[in-house]
Design an enzyme around this catalytic site. Structure first.
Site, short mmCIF file in Angstrom:
data_model
loop_
_atom_site.label_atom_id
_atom_site.label_comp_id
_atom_site.label_asym_id
_atom_site.label_seq_id
_atom_site.Cartn_x
_atom_site.Cartn_y
_atom_site.Cartn_z
N ASP A 1 0.85 -1.19 0.00
CA ASP A 1 0.00 0.00 0.00
C ASP A 1 0.88 1.23 0.00
O ASP A 1 1.99 1.21 0.53
CB ASP A 1 -0.91 -0.01 1.24
CG ASP A 1 -2.16 0.81 1.05
OD1 ASP A 1 -2.03 2.05 0.86
OD2 ASP A 1 -3.26 0.24 1.08
N ASP B 1 3.84 2.62 -4.59
CA ASP B 1 2.84 3.32 -5.40
C ASP B 1 2.61 2.48 -6.64
O ASP B 1 3.46 2.40 -7.54
CB ASP B 1 3.34 4.72 -5.78
CG ASP B 1 2.28 5.48 -6.57
OD1 ASP B 1 1.32 4.85 -7.06
OD2 ASP B 1 2.42 6.71 -6.71
N ASN C 1 -6.61 -5.51 -4.90
CA ASN C 1 -7.67 -4.82 -4.18
C ASN C 1 -7.52 -3.29 -4.21
O ASN C 1 -8.52 -2.59 -4.11
CB ASN C 1 -7.68 -5.33 -2.72
CG ASN C 1 -8.43 -4.40 -1.80
OD1 ASN C 1 -9.65 -4.36 -1.81
ND2 ASN C 1 -7.70 -3.62 -1.00
N TYR D 1 -14.24 5.25 -13.07
CA TYR D 1 -14.32 4.13 -12.14
C TYR D 1 -15.01 2.93 -12.80
O TYR D 1 -14.49 1.81 -12.78
CB TYR D 1 -15.07 4.58 -10.88
CG TYR D 1 -15.03 3.58 -9.74
CD1 TYR D 1 -13.83 3.27 -9.11
CD2 TYR D 1 -16.19 2.97 -9.28
CE1 TYR D 1 -13.79 2.37 -8.05
CE2 TYR D 1 -16.17 2.07 -8.23
CZ TYR D 1 -14.96 1.76 -7.61
OH TYR D 1 -14.92 0.87 -6.57
N LYS E 1 -13.26 -0.66 -13.65
CA LYS E 1 -13.71 -1.89 -12.97
C LYS E 1 -14.32 -2.88 -13.97
O LYS E 1 -14.19 -4.10 -13.79
CB LYS E 1 -14.72 -1.55 -11.86
CG LYS E 1 -14.11 -0.78 -10.71
CD LYS E 1 -13.06 -1.61 -9.95
CE LYS E 1 -12.57 -0.92 -8.70
NZ LYS E 1 -11.57 -1.71 -7.97
N1 LIG Z 1 -15.98 0.84 -0.59
C1 LIG Z 1 -16.87 0.51 -1.51
O1 LIG Z 1 -18.07 0.89 -1.45
C2 LIG Z 1 -16.47 -0.38 -2.63
C3 LIG Z 1 -17.46 -0.96 -3.42
C4 LIG Z 1 -17.08 -1.76 -4.50
C5 LIG Z 1 -15.74 -1.98 -4.74
N2 LIG Z 1 -14.81 -1.38 -3.95
C6 LIG Z 1 -13.40 -1.62 -4.26
O2 LIG Z 1 -12.80 -2.28 -3.15
C7 LIG Z 1 -11.42 -1.96 -3.11
C8 LIG Z 1 -11.04 -1.56 -1.70
O3 LIG Z 1 -11.83 -0.45 -1.31
P1 LIG Z 1 -11.91 0.07 0.18
O4 LIG Z 1 -13.31 0.38 0.46
O5 LIG Z 1 -11.14 -0.81 1.09
O6 LIG Z 1 -11.14 1.47 0.00
P2 LIG Z 1 -9.94 2.11 0.84
O7 LIG Z 1 -9.79 3.50 0.31
O8 LIG Z 1 -10.17 1.91 2.31
O9 LIG Z 1 -8.67 1.22 0.42
C9 LIG Z 1 -8.02 1.38 -0.81
C10 LIG Z 1 -6.52 1.25 -0.53
O10 LIG Z 1 -5.83 1.31 -1.78
C11 LIG Z 1 -4.65 2.05 -1.57
N3 LIG Z 1 -4.18 2.63 -2.83
C12 LIG Z 1 -4.85 3.49 -3.63
N4 LIG Z 1 -4.06 3.86 -4.65
C13 LIG Z 1 -2.87 3.22 -4.48
C14 LIG Z 1 -1.63 3.23 -5.19
N5 LIG Z 1 -1.44 3.99 -6.27
N6 LIG Z 1 -0.63 2.46 -4.73
C15 LIG Z 1 -0.78 1.72 -3.60
N7 LIG Z 1 -1.92 1.69 -2.87
C16 LIG Z 1 -2.94 2.44 -3.32
C17 LIG Z 1 -5.06 3.14 -0.58
O11 LIG Z 1 -3.93 3.71 0.09
C18 LIG Z 1 -5.99 2.39 0.35
O12 LIG Z 1 -5.32 1.86 1.48
C19 LIG Z 1 -11.18 -0.88 -4.16
O13 LIG Z 1 -10.65 -1.46 -5.33
C20 LIG Z 1 -12.58 -0.37 -4.43
O14 LIG Z 1 -12.70 0.15 -5.73
C21 LIG Z 1 -15.13 -0.61 -2.90
#
Ligand SMILES: NC(=O)c1ccc[n+]([C@@H]2O[C@H](COP(=O)([O-])OP(=O)(O)OC[C@H]3O[C@@H](n4cnc5c(N)ncnc54)[C@H](O)[C@@H]3O)[C@@H](O)[C@H]2O)c1
Length: 249
Positions: free
Chosen positions: A32, A59, A86, A149, A153
């Protein structure tokens, strides 16, 4: 001991997944860009489970960084049994105002990084005779919510299918989970902008609640396990039935 690499491991779904895979006996690597948060989750896992748990600051939008990450996993563990793509972000929501840099940044994290991670991880996964890849997509592939987005996805689902076809002979299973709206910080801004958003998702959800990071982690852990040994190229909806409903406004 089996090893899982979880991108976005410091976030809500990533941390819940790392905890669940650790309780299933995987050593976990939390990759992360949020280094401190990933360290905290890794420490917590180490104190609760007899597995290795390490944070890897990265990153993922930098292609060279992805290759270096997988090389470090290989050096440390010598194997990789599970890759959870993820990490994700939103952005470039409207066609009329689309900014190309923002669009590319969304694609880089949500679609290009998963593809590059699989490419880099293949030799490691082959070393132990296969493994499981789980891509975290979204219900937006059905609702079209958000230009960048939804495009990224939906692309991730296409990537899942193409990889499942190409990697079956390597005994590498590739699946996606598609969660709907979750109770997580990811949605903080959207909830602040629309007070009714949570309720409107609950209204379209047959199970009458929004999802939790643990709901998604459970689906990922299942797909990562031998219980899913004949499942590949599939999309597991983690939506409480909301995949059957129209998107609320
Ligand atoms: N939260 C929702 O409602 C939801 C719904 C459907 C799908 N998702 C998907 O689930 C996944 C996780 O979401 P979440 O709710 O845990 O969000 P979150 O924001 O809590 O976690 C996402 C993580 O990805 C990391 N990240 C982002 N860009 C990065 C990069 N360039 N390099 C390294 N790390 C990076 C962030 O630092 C963060 O810790 C995502 O792919 C999101 O699209 C989320």
């Amino acid at each position: 001991m089996k090893v899982a690499l979880i991108t976005g491991g410091a976030g809500a779904v990533g941390a819940a997944t790392a905890r669940m895979l650790a309780s299933d006996g995987f050593s976990v690597v939390l990759a992360d860009k949020a280094e401190e948060a990933a360290q905290l989750v890794a420490e917590e896992i180490r104190s609760n489970h007899p597995v290795e748990a390490v944070a890897e600051p990265v990153d993922l939008s930098i292609p060279g960084a992805v290759a270096a990450l997988v090389a470090r996993v290989g050096e440390r563990f010598g194997r990789l049994d599970c890759l959870v793509n993820n990490a994700g972000r939103s952005g470039a929501p409207k066609i009329a105002e689309v900014d190309l840099d923002e669009w590319n940044a969304v694609m880089a994290v949500n679609l290009t990084a998963p593809m590059l991670l699989v490419k880099e991880a293949l030799p490691l996964m082959r070393r132990t005779g296969g493994g499981s890849i789980v891509n975290v997509a979204s219900r937006v592939y059905l609702s079209g919510t958000g230009l960048g987005y939804a495009s990224s996805k939906t692309g991730l689902i296409g990537l899942t299918m193409a990889l499942a076809v190409q990697l079956g002979r390597d005994r590498i299973r590739v699946n996606a989970v598609a969660p709907s709206f979750l109770n997580s910080p990811f949605n903080k801004k959207a909830v602040e902008a629309n007070n009714d958003l949570v309720e409107s998702f609950i209204r379209i959800t047959p199970l009458e609640r929004v999802g939790t990071p643990e709901d998604v982690a459970g689906a990922i852990a299942f797909l990562a396990s031998d219980r899913a040994s004949f499942i590949t190229g599939d999309i597991l909806h983690v939506c409480g039935g909301a995949q059957l409903a129209p998107q609320p406004g």
